[in-house]
Design a protein around this motif. Structure first.
Motif, PDB file in Angstrom:
ATOM      1  N   LYS A  21      20.060  -1.523 -35.729  1.00 43.70           N
ATOM      2  CA  LYS A  21      18.872  -2.343 -35.967  1.00 43.70           C
ATOM      3  C   LYS A  21      17.607  -1.652 -35.480  1.00 43.70           C
ATOM      4  N   LYS A  40      20.347   8.271 -29.209  1.00 50.48           N
ATOM      5  CA  LYS A  40      19.934   7.077 -29.952  1.00 50.48           C
ATOM      6  C   LYS A  40      18.415   7.064 -29.939  1.00 50.48           C
ATOM      7  N   GLU A  89      26.705   9.088 -23.890  1.00 47.15           N
ATOM      8  CA  GLU A  89      28.011   9.730 -24.015  1.00 47.15           C
ATOM      9  C   GLU A  89      28.415   9.665 -25.498  1.00 47.15           C
ATOM     10  N   ARG A 163      22.564 -13.245 -34.045  1.00 45.44           N
ATOM     11  CA  ARG A 163      23.800 -12.823 -34.647  1.00 45.44           C
ATOM     12  C   ARG A 163      24.723 -14.005 -34.943  1.00 45.44           C
TER      13      ARG A 163
HETATM   14  P1  ATP Z   1      22.988  -2.505 -33.162  1.00 43.83           P
HETATM   15  O1  ATP Z   1      21.625  -2.081 -33.544  1.00 43.83           O
HETATM   16  O2  ATP Z   1      23.187  -3.970 -33.203  1.00 43.83           O
HETATM   17  O3  ATP Z   1      23.471  -1.864 -31.899  1.00 43.83           O
HETATM   18  P2  ATP Z   1      24.874  -0.775 -34.357  1.00 43.83           P
HETATM   19  O4  ATP Z   1      25.814  -0.825 -33.204  1.00 43.83           O
HETATM   20  O5  ATP Z   1      25.454  -0.693 -35.722  1.00 43.83           O
HETATM   21  O6  ATP Z   1      23.924  -1.985 -34.342  1.00 43.83           O
HETATM   22  P3  ATP Z   1      23.796   1.583 -33.175  1.00 43.83           P
HETATM   23  O7  ATP Z   1      24.316   1.167 -31.847  1.00 43.83           O
HETATM   24  O8  ATP Z   1      22.398   2.074 -33.266  1.00 43.83           O
HETATM   25  O9  ATP Z   1      23.884   0.445 -34.206  1.00 43.83           O
HETATM   26  O10 ATP Z   1      24.751   2.681 -33.778  1.00 43.83           O
HETATM   27  C1  ATP Z   1      24.639   3.192 -35.088  1.00 43.83           C
HETATM   28  C2  ATP Z   1      25.937   3.879 -35.441  1.00 43.83           C
HETATM   29  O11 ATP Z   1      26.165   4.962 -34.563  1.00 43.83           O
HETATM   30  C3  ATP Z   1      27.165   2.988 -35.350  1.00 43.83           C
HETATM   31  O12 ATP Z   1      28.026   3.303 -36.400  1.00 43.83           O
HETATM   32  C4  ATP Z   1      27.790   3.365 -34.047  1.00 43.83           C
HETATM   33  O13 ATP Z   1      29.176   3.217 -34.078  1.00 43.83           O
HETATM   34  C5  ATP Z   1      27.413   4.834 -33.905  1.00 43.83           C
HETATM   35  N1  ATP Z   1      27.231   5.170 -32.488  1.00 43.83           N
HETATM   36  C6  ATP Z   1      26.360   4.597 -31.647  1.00 43.83           C
HETATM   37  N2  ATP Z   1      26.421   5.143 -30.419  1.00 43.83           N
HETATM   38  C7  ATP Z   1      27.375   6.098 -30.502  1.00 43.83           C
HETATM   39  C8  ATP Z   1      27.936   7.024 -29.550  1.00 43.83           C
HETATM   40  N3  ATP Z   1      27.508   7.054 -28.296  1.00 43.83           N
HETATM   41  N4  ATP Z   1      28.898   7.859 -29.965  1.00 43.83           N
HETATM   42  C9  ATP Z   1      29.329   7.815 -31.240  1.00 43.83           C
HETATM   43  N5  ATP Z   1      28.867   6.966 -32.168  1.00 43.83           N
HETATM   44  C10 ATP Z   1      27.891   6.114 -31.813  1.00 43.83           C
END
Ligand code: ATP
Ligand code: MG
Length: 279
Positions: A21, A40, A89, A163
């Motif tokens: 998001k 991120k 991580e 949500r």
């Molecule tokens: P939200 O914004 O509600 O957190 P989300 O979990 O889909 O939604 P992000 O947390 O930004 O969004 O993650 C985007 C994508 O990257 C997802 O598919 C998530 O599984 C992957 N991801 C996030 N953090 C990591 C990480 N530390 N290692 C590997 N993949 C990750």
């Protein structure tokens, strides 16, 4: 490998992992140490739109203070004019949810290993006075060794209300939340019961076509164990001890770890790789 004063130029940016998001996630390597991380990148304009920036710092500090093998580490964070960058991580095996959907359900060994990992991580967080309140498969990641990592601390709490009402993931709500009563740490224990069921059966226990029916089933604790899958009596016993309406009577996190089903089935190393069945 943590160092103050980091900026984006200290990282070699690799492949795009995914988008959430608030921003995008990339694989990256810290130039000096060669250490692989997930970055991120959150755009400040998006934060302002959602008016979350006021709480952001506190949220980040919470996750930064957590150091447990089953909680995704936030190594550092920094920001410039346009963005906030979290150095996380890297969880190479991605979302547990995707794995669960692709294999249908987990073996008792895998399910018990993940439940034990979650119980250990939550016990640690509760001791630090942190409640996640939004533990669900989408927020659980797996590292290269198949070790479970709880992600999205803090953010999750805020995206909660939205949500549950808009996106319809109400399956993980505890009865005290449905009935809008005061709630505490025991909410996470309820969710652990829901997850344990979902790991074993492939879908959460109170699922229904209509949201209203799910909420009704939650408050009645209308728990059924389908005959379509043979699950051990020990596993069902633990689920029944977690999905208890009276939050004070739910089995404690420490006792989960001593429960016969966990003792007999969980991998002590915490790493478990479920093989996709060949269809
Ligand atoms: P939200 O914004 O509600 O957190 P989300 O979990 O889909 O939604 P992000 O947390 O930004 O969004 O993650 C985007 C994508 O990257 C997802 O598919 C998530 O599984 C992957 N991801 C996030 N953090 C990591 C990480 N530390 N290692 C590997 N993949 C990750
Ligand atoms: Mg996320």
């Amino acid at each position: 490998m943590e160092r103050p004063g980091w900026s984006l130029s200290d990282f070699q940016i690799g492949k795009f992992i995914g988008e959430g998001k608030f921003g995008k996630v990339y694989l990256a390597r810290e130039k000096q140490s060669g250490y692989v991380v997930a970055l991120k990148v959150i755009y400040k304009t998006k934060l302002q739109k959602y008016r979350f920036h006021a709480h952001l710092r506190r949220e980040i500090e919470i996750q930064h203070g957590l150091d447990h093998p089953n909680v995704l580490r936030l190594f550092a964070w920094f920001h410039d004019d346009q963005r906030v960058v979290l150095v996380l991580e890297y969880a190479a095996r991605g979302e547990l949810y995707k794995l669960l959907r692709s294999v249908g359900h987990f073996s008792e060994r895998t399910a018990a290993t993940y439940v034990a990992s979650l119980a250990g991580a939550l016990a640690y967080c509760h001791k630090k006075q942190v409640i996640h309140r939004d533990i669900k498969p989408e927020n659980l990641l797996l590292d290269i060794e198949g070790r479970l990592k709880i992600a999205d601390f803090g953010w999750a709490v805020r995206s909660n209300a939205k949500r549950h009402t808009l996106c319809g993931t109400i399956d993980y709500l505890a009865p005290e939340m449905v009935e809008k009563k005061a709630h505490d740490y025991a909410v996470d224990n309820w969710t652990l019961g829901i997850l344990c069921y979902e790991f074993l059966y492939g879908s959460p226990p109170f699922e229904a076509e209509e949201q209203q029916d799910t909420l009704m089933r939650i408050v009645k604790v209308d728990l059924l164990f389908p005959k379509t899958r043979v699950i051990s009596a020990d596993a069902k016993d633990l689920i029944c001890k977690l999905l208890v309406k009276d939050s004070s009577k739910r089995i404690s996190l420490d006792d989960i770890l001593k429960h016969p089903w966990i003792v007999k089935n969980a991998e002590p190393s915490g790493s478990c790789i479920e093989q996709k069945s060949i269809a």
